[in-house]
Design a protein around this motif. Sequence first.
Motif, PDB file in Angstrom:
ATOM      1  N   PRO A   1       0.917  -1.312  -0.058  1.00 32.02           N
ATOM      2  CA  PRO A   1      -0.029   0.008   0.091  1.00 32.02           C
ATOM      3  C   PRO A   1       0.798   1.378   0.069  1.00 32.02           C
ATOM      4  O   PRO A   1       1.748   1.236   0.799  1.00 32.02           O
ATOM      5  CB  PRO A   1      -0.895  -0.206   1.307  1.00 32.02           C
ATOM      6  CG  PRO A   1      -0.863  -1.520   1.487  1.00 32.02           C
ATOM      7  CD  PRO A   1       0.311  -2.148   0.935  1.00 32.02           C
TER       8      PRO A   1
ATOM      9  N   ALA B   1      -0.069   4.656   0.551  1.00 26.02           N
ATOM     10  CA  ALA B   1      -0.094   5.737   1.727  1.00 26.02           C
ATOM     11  C   ALA B   1      -0.759   5.033   2.995  1.00 26.02           C
ATOM     12  O   ALA B   1      -1.472   4.186   3.067  1.00 26.02           O
ATOM     13  CB  ALA B   1      -1.234   6.741   1.213  1.00 26.02           C
ATOM     14  N   LYS B   2       0.063   5.730   3.973  1.00 30.20           N
ATOM     15  CA  LYS B   2      -0.554   5.229   5.280  1.00 30.20           C
ATOM     16  C   LYS B   2      -1.541   5.937   5.775  1.00 30.20           C
ATOM     17  O   LYS B   2      -1.953   6.957   5.089  1.00 30.20           O
ATOM     18  CB  LYS B   2       0.920   5.835   6.313  1.00 30.20           C
ATOM     19  CG  LYS B   2       1.915   4.779   6.710  1.00 30.20           C
ATOM     20  CD  LYS B   2       1.312   3.998   7.680  1.00 30.20           C
ATOM     21  CE  LYS B   2       2.588   2.977   7.922  1.00 30.20           C
ATOM     22  NZ  LYS B   2       1.871   1.841   8.933  1.00 30.20           N
ATOM     23  N   GLY B   3      -2.235   5.270   6.625  1.00 32.55           N
ATOM     24  CA  GLY B   3      -3.781   5.663   6.955  1.00 32.55           C
ATOM     25  C   GLY B   3      -3.913   7.415   7.393  1.00 32.55           C
ATOM     26  O   GLY B   3      -4.984   7.677   7.408  1.00 32.55           O
ATOM     27  N   GLY B   4      -2.799   7.520   7.862  1.00 35.46           N
ATOM     28  CA  GLY B   4      -2.783   8.724   8.654  1.00 35.46           C
ATOM     29  C   GLY B   4      -3.214   8.920  10.018  1.00 35.46           C
ATOM     30  O   GLY B   4      -3.243   7.750  10.810  1.00 35.46           O
TER      31      GLY B   4
ATOM     32  N   SER C   1      -7.605   7.444   8.750  1.00 41.73           N
ATOM     33  CA  SER C   1      -8.408   6.405   8.241  1.00 41.73           C
ATOM     34  C   SER C   1      -9.333   5.779   9.488  1.00 41.73           C
ATOM     35  O   SER C   1     -10.103   4.866   9.310  1.00 41.73           O
ATOM     36  CB  SER C   1      -7.838   5.313   7.572  1.00 41.73           C
ATOM     37  OG  SER C   1      -7.101   5.002   8.478  1.00 41.73           O
TER      38      SER C   1
END
Lengths: 390, 146
Positions: B40, B42-45, B70
């Motif tokens: 994946p 992008a990290k979820g933030g 997320s």
Amino acid sequence: MGLGKTVKQFFDDRYDTKLAGELISKQAFKRLPPHTGWLHVLGSLSLLLFISQTITGIMLLIYYRPTPEAAHKSIQFITAEVQFGWLYRQIHAWGASIMILAVILHMTRTYFMGAYKKPRELTWVTGVILFILTITFGFTGYLLPWNQIAFWATTVGTESANKVPVIGDWLQYFLRGGDAVTGETLSRFFVVHVIILPWALTGVIVVHLFLMRMSNLATLERVGEEAPLKPEHGIPFFPVHVAKEGVVVMMMLAVLVTLSVVSPWEIGEPANALETPPHIKPEWYFLPSYQLLKYFEGPYGALMGIIGCSVPFVLLLLWPFLDRGKERHPKKRPIAVVFGLFGLLGAMFLGYLGHISETDQSFFGKRYHITLKGWPEPIDDSTDAAPPTH
Amino acid sequence: MPSNMNKPPSRRGFLDWIVALGTMITTVAVSIPGLMYLWPAAKGGGDENVEVEGASKMATGQGKTIQVGSQAVVVVRHRSGFKAFSAVCTHLGCLVKWDQSAKAFLCPCHAAIFDENGKVVSGPPPAPLPEFVVKEIGDKIFVSAT
């Protein structure tokens, strides 16, 4: 010279058509063992359902849009606007369930008739791989309508992945394409469902059929004592067995269309990442695992649950190498038959418990609340007059 | 010691070895970018501060579900101030809801109950709800993971 003859001459001039003709004719008119009956059609039925799923899947793909914003709307569009879209969607949804049922019945027949024994061990192993691929098809396809039940069933399903030791968090992150189920997950499941799994399944089917044709259908004779089949004793594949398959295909089509009309699958509410609907449950084929997972609690409960749910699949894969007895006839294999029945009935019982858990049910005129783990707790009707739910 | 250990490698054997090694290196070299591509992007933030819209209008005891990165997060207003917990049930990932009358977080999937501090009261969850950081700046409320 007619067109047919011209075409034949074209190929005869370029290829060894005589050899190709002999190969096809040998396979088409191959004799099957005398006990070959209607139960031997279940394998072909599974294959035909896969073909039906492929055709209806391609048709749905024309209008389906795999994004969180458009997926649910495109399913609504297929159902409401596209001519016969509702029918293809319903046949695809029902076909998925019936295909899994057909594969399970085919494996059950093979198990009880001892057809997995030498020399057909690898035919069985490829069959188990096909079963696993088929339920993976179900799991990945379930998310695609992007409705509430699909979204949260996938959230719960992928949440279990992080209980795998050491690699659990990575595995979950990889499967979801991030921390949570999002559009990234939808894209991943879509690619797996429409590209990777169809080709993987096709490849394994080719190997499975090749192995099955190489060793022919099993008889009920002891391992190593199968007498060579005399042509006058066997049943010709074409036309006798093929005719049976034709009948079953027609019946299958009738069942699919009937179910599509009588009991259509709902589209459901669009996925909402900020609200979990109450009592979400997976599809029937995941209910036994869903229920089994509930009995494992504590810090290592989920891990033990995953191991517990994996054991039946590992046992299935290894079974031909564990059961090395010579007998095939079910009457002469009491232990294997009892073991098989125990496994089958156990899975059905767990599935039923999963289905009725967290609902109110009536048994013999009394009402019970079925707990999370499936225990019935009597309901005092004097204090609770709500009608029972089924 | 077997006699063939003393034999010098044949030219054919050496070439076989080079081809096998080359195939292995090529396979690894081709696979690594492929696997990295599948990881994946992008990290979820969750590191950012997210403002709780309408926080000043929330009554004491009231809860609200918001999105931080997320992650779904439940913000509850107590007498002592605001508290925020991950809404993701630690059992199987369903979202808990704040029950104002019971002063507890309830999971709709397997009937788990967490108290107002996110601790498990009953049900199958193996761990409490992770707490989020709440910052009060003026009359605005911000929530972040760290």
